[in-house]
Design an enzyme around this catalytic site. Structure first.
Site, PDB file in Angstrom:
ATOM      1  CE  LYS A  20      -4.714   3.192   1.644  1.00  0.00           C
ATOM      2  NZ  LYS A  20      -3.847   2.879   2.820  1.00  0.00           N
ATOM      3  CE1 TYR A  60      -7.675  -0.316   5.129  1.00  0.00           C
ATOM      4  CE2 TYR A  60      -8.908   1.724   4.872  1.00  0.00           C
ATOM      5  CZ  TYR A  60      -7.850   0.901   4.504  1.00  0.00           C
ATOM      6  OH  TYR A  60      -6.975   1.303   3.521  1.00  0.00           O
ATOM      7  CG  PHE A  68      -3.835   2.855  13.020  1.00  0.00           C
ATOM      8  CD1 PHE A  68      -4.568   2.484  11.897  1.00  0.00           C
ATOM      9  CD2 PHE A  68      -3.038   1.896  13.635  1.00  0.00           C
ATOM     10  CE1 PHE A  68      -4.516   1.192  11.395  1.00  0.00           C
ATOM     11  CE2 PHE A  68      -2.975   0.588  13.134  1.00  0.00           C
ATOM     12  CZ  PHE A  68      -3.715   0.241  12.003  1.00  0.00           C
ATOM     13  NE  ARG A  96      -0.703  -6.957   0.678  1.00  0.00           N
ATOM     14  CZ  ARG A  96      -1.084  -6.342   1.799  1.00  0.00           C
ATOM     15  NH1 ARG A  96      -2.045  -5.426   1.797  1.00  0.00           N
ATOM     16  NH2 ARG A  96      -0.507  -6.640   2.938  1.00  0.00           N
ATOM     17  CB  THR A 102       2.050  -1.236   5.779  1.00  0.00           C
ATOM     18  OG1 THR A 102       1.475  -2.495   5.398  1.00  0.00           O
ATOM     19  CG2 THR A 102       0.978  -0.337   6.341  1.00  0.00           C
ATOM     20  NE  ARG A 113       1.022   1.286   0.704  1.00  0.00           N
ATOM     21  CZ  ARG A 113       0.398   0.273   1.301  1.00  0.00           C
ATOM     22  NH1 ARG A 113       1.084  -0.809   1.681  1.00  0.00           N
ATOM     23  NH2 ARG A 113      -0.909   0.323   1.518  1.00  0.00           N
ATOM     24  CG  ASN A 123      -0.208   3.615   3.064  1.00  0.00           C
ATOM     25  OD1 ASN A 123      -1.338   3.995   2.744  1.00  0.00           O
ATOM     26  ND2 ASN A 123      -0.008   2.540   3.806  1.00  0.00           N
ATOM     27  CG  HIS A 126      -6.610  -1.068  -0.049  1.00  0.00           C
ATOM     28  ND1 HIS A 126      -6.399  -1.652   1.181  1.00  0.00           N
ATOM     29  CD2 HIS A 126      -7.403  -1.928  -0.745  1.00  0.00           C
ATOM     30  CE1 HIS A 126      -7.054  -2.811   1.229  1.00  0.00           C
ATOM     31  NE2 HIS A 126      -7.680  -2.999   0.077  1.00  0.00           N
ATOM     32  CD  GLU A 137     -10.284  -5.441   0.536  1.00  0.00           C
ATOM     33  OE1 GLU A 137      -9.564  -5.086  -0.422  1.00  0.00           O
ATOM     34  OE2 GLU A 137      -9.818  -5.734   1.654  1.00  0.00           O
TER      35      GLU A 137
HETATM   36  N1  UDP Z   1      -2.247   2.341   9.008  1.00  0.00           N
HETATM   37  C1  UDP Z   1      -1.896   3.417   9.802  1.00  0.00           C
HETATM   38  N2  UDP Z   1      -1.065   3.199  10.884  1.00  0.00           N
HETATM   39  C2  UDP Z   1      -0.566   1.979  11.174  1.00  0.00           C
HETATM   40  C3  UDP Z   1      -0.923   0.883  10.363  1.00  0.00           C
HETATM   41  C4  UDP Z   1      -1.772   1.100   9.289  1.00  0.00           C
HETATM   42  O1  UDP Z   1      -2.328   4.542   9.564  1.00  0.00           O
HETATM   43  O2  UDP Z   1       0.194   1.852  12.151  1.00  0.00           O
HETATM   44  C5  UDP Z   1      -3.137   2.560   7.849  1.00  0.00           C
HETATM   45  C6  UDP Z   1      -2.362   2.601   6.528  1.00  0.00           C
HETATM   46  O3  UDP Z   1      -3.006   3.567   5.675  1.00  0.00           O
HETATM   47  C7  UDP Z   1      -2.548   1.215   6.002  1.00  0.00           C
HETATM   48  C8  UDP Z   1      -3.980   0.904   6.451  1.00  0.00           C
HETATM   49  O4  UDP Z   1      -4.068   1.495   7.741  1.00  0.00           O
HETATM   50  O5  UDP Z   1      -2.357   1.144   4.594  1.00  0.00           O
HETATM   51  C9  UDP Z   1      -4.336  -0.555   6.523  1.00  0.00           C
HETATM   52  O6  UDP Z   1      -3.387  -1.210   7.333  1.00  0.00           O
HETATM   53  P1  UDP Z   1      -2.800  -2.633   6.886  1.00  0.00           P
HETATM   54  O7  UDP Z   1      -2.006  -3.169   8.024  1.00  0.00           O
HETATM   55  O8  UDP Z   1      -3.902  -3.473   6.337  1.00  0.00           O
HETATM   56  O9  UDP Z   1      -1.759  -2.217   5.721  1.00  0.00           O
HETATM   57  P2  UDP Z   1      -1.817  -2.434   4.130  1.00  0.00           P
HETATM   58  O10 UDP Z   1      -2.531  -3.737   3.881  1.00  0.00           O
HETATM   59  O11 UDP Z   1      -2.550  -1.252   3.555  1.00  0.00           O
HETATM   60  O12 UDP Z   1      -0.384  -2.469   3.695  1.00  0.00           O
HETATM   61 MG    MG Z   2      -4.401  -4.424   4.570  1.00  0.00          MG
END
Ligand code: UDP
Ligand code: MG
Length: 160
Positions: A20, A60, A68, A96, A102, A113, A123, A126, A137
Site C-alpha cells: 500500500k 474494496y 471507514f 495472509r 488486519t 504487519r 497496515n 494487502h 483481484e
Molecule cells: N480497514 C480500516 N479500518 C477497519 C477495517 C479495515 O481502515 O476498521 C482497512 C485496512 O487497510 C484493511 C482494509 O481496510 O487492510 C481491508 O479490510 P479487511 O477487513 O479486508 O482486512 P484485510 O483483508 O486487509 O486484513
Molecule cells: Mg480483505
C-alpha cells in the site's frame, strides 16, 4: 512449464498482494517483496502503479457500506502502490499468514504487519482472502501482457 508440478496443478492457487502507499513511502518495498520471494512461491506479476479511485472502489467493493470506506479509498489512492501476483500451492492462506492480522497491534511478531506497522488504517500490505478473490483481484489489477509465466531456476529445490 513445471513438468514435475503437473500432477498437482488443480491445487495451484494465485493471490494478489499489494504494498500500500504507506509501504512505498516508508521505503519498505524491498523488505516486503523479500519476505514473499524467500518463502518460495512464484512471482508472476509486479508493477509500481498509481491506482485510480474507481479501481480502488471496485477492489474494496465488499466494504462499500463500512464507515471507514471513504478513508480507505483515499489511503489506497494517496500514492503509488506495488502490485504483485504470486502463485503456488496454498499461496492464498500462506500469504495472509506472512501478512498478519488486519490490526497491526494484534498481528504476531514475525508477520509483515506485526513487524512493520501499528494502525489498521496504515497496515502496509494487502493479500487476497480466498482463491476466488485472488483470481478476481489479479484480473482487476493486471492486464494480460503484464503477467509472466516462467520457471524459477530454484524450482526443483523448492517444489518436489
Ligand atoms: N480497514 C480500516 N479500518 C477497519 C477495517 C479495515 O481502515 O476498521 C482497512 C485496512 O487497510 C484493511 C482494509 O481496510 O487492510 C481491508 O479490510 P479487511 O477487513 O479486508 O482486512 P484485510 O483483508 O486487509 O486484513
Ligand atoms: Mg480483505
Amino acid at each position: 512449464f513445471l513438468p514435475h508440478l503437473v500432477a498437482s496443478l488443480e491445487q495451484v492457487e494465485e493471490t494478489y498482494v499489494m504494498i500500500k502507499p504507506d509501504g512505498v513511502q516508508r521505503g519498505l518495498v524491498g523488505e516486503i517483496i523479500s519476505r514473499f520471494e524467500r518463502k518460495g512461491f512464484r512471482l508472476t506479476g509486479l508493477k509500481l502503479f498509481q491506482c485510480p479511485t474507481e479501481l480502488a472502489e471496485e477492489h474494496y467493493k465488499d466494504l462499500q457500506s463500512k464507515p471507514f470506506f471513504p478513508k480507505l479509498i483515499k489511503y489506497i489512492t494517496s500514492g503509488p502502490v506495488v502490485c504483485m501476483a504470486w502463485e503456488g500451492v496454498g499461496v492464498v492462506a500462506s500469504a495472509r499468514k506472512l501478512i498478519g492480522s488486519t490490526n497491526p497491534l494484534q498481528a504476531e511478531p514475525g508477520t509483515i504487519r506485526g513487524d512493520l506497522a501499528v494502525q489498521t488504517g496504515r497496515n502496509v500490505v494487502h493479500g487476497s482472502d480466498s482463491p476466488e478473490n485472488g483470481q478476481r483481484e489479479i484480473a482487476l489489477w493486471f492486464k494480460e501482457g503484464e503477467l509472466c509465466q516462467w520457471t524459477p531456476a530454484q524450482a526443483p529445490w523448492l517444489w518436489e
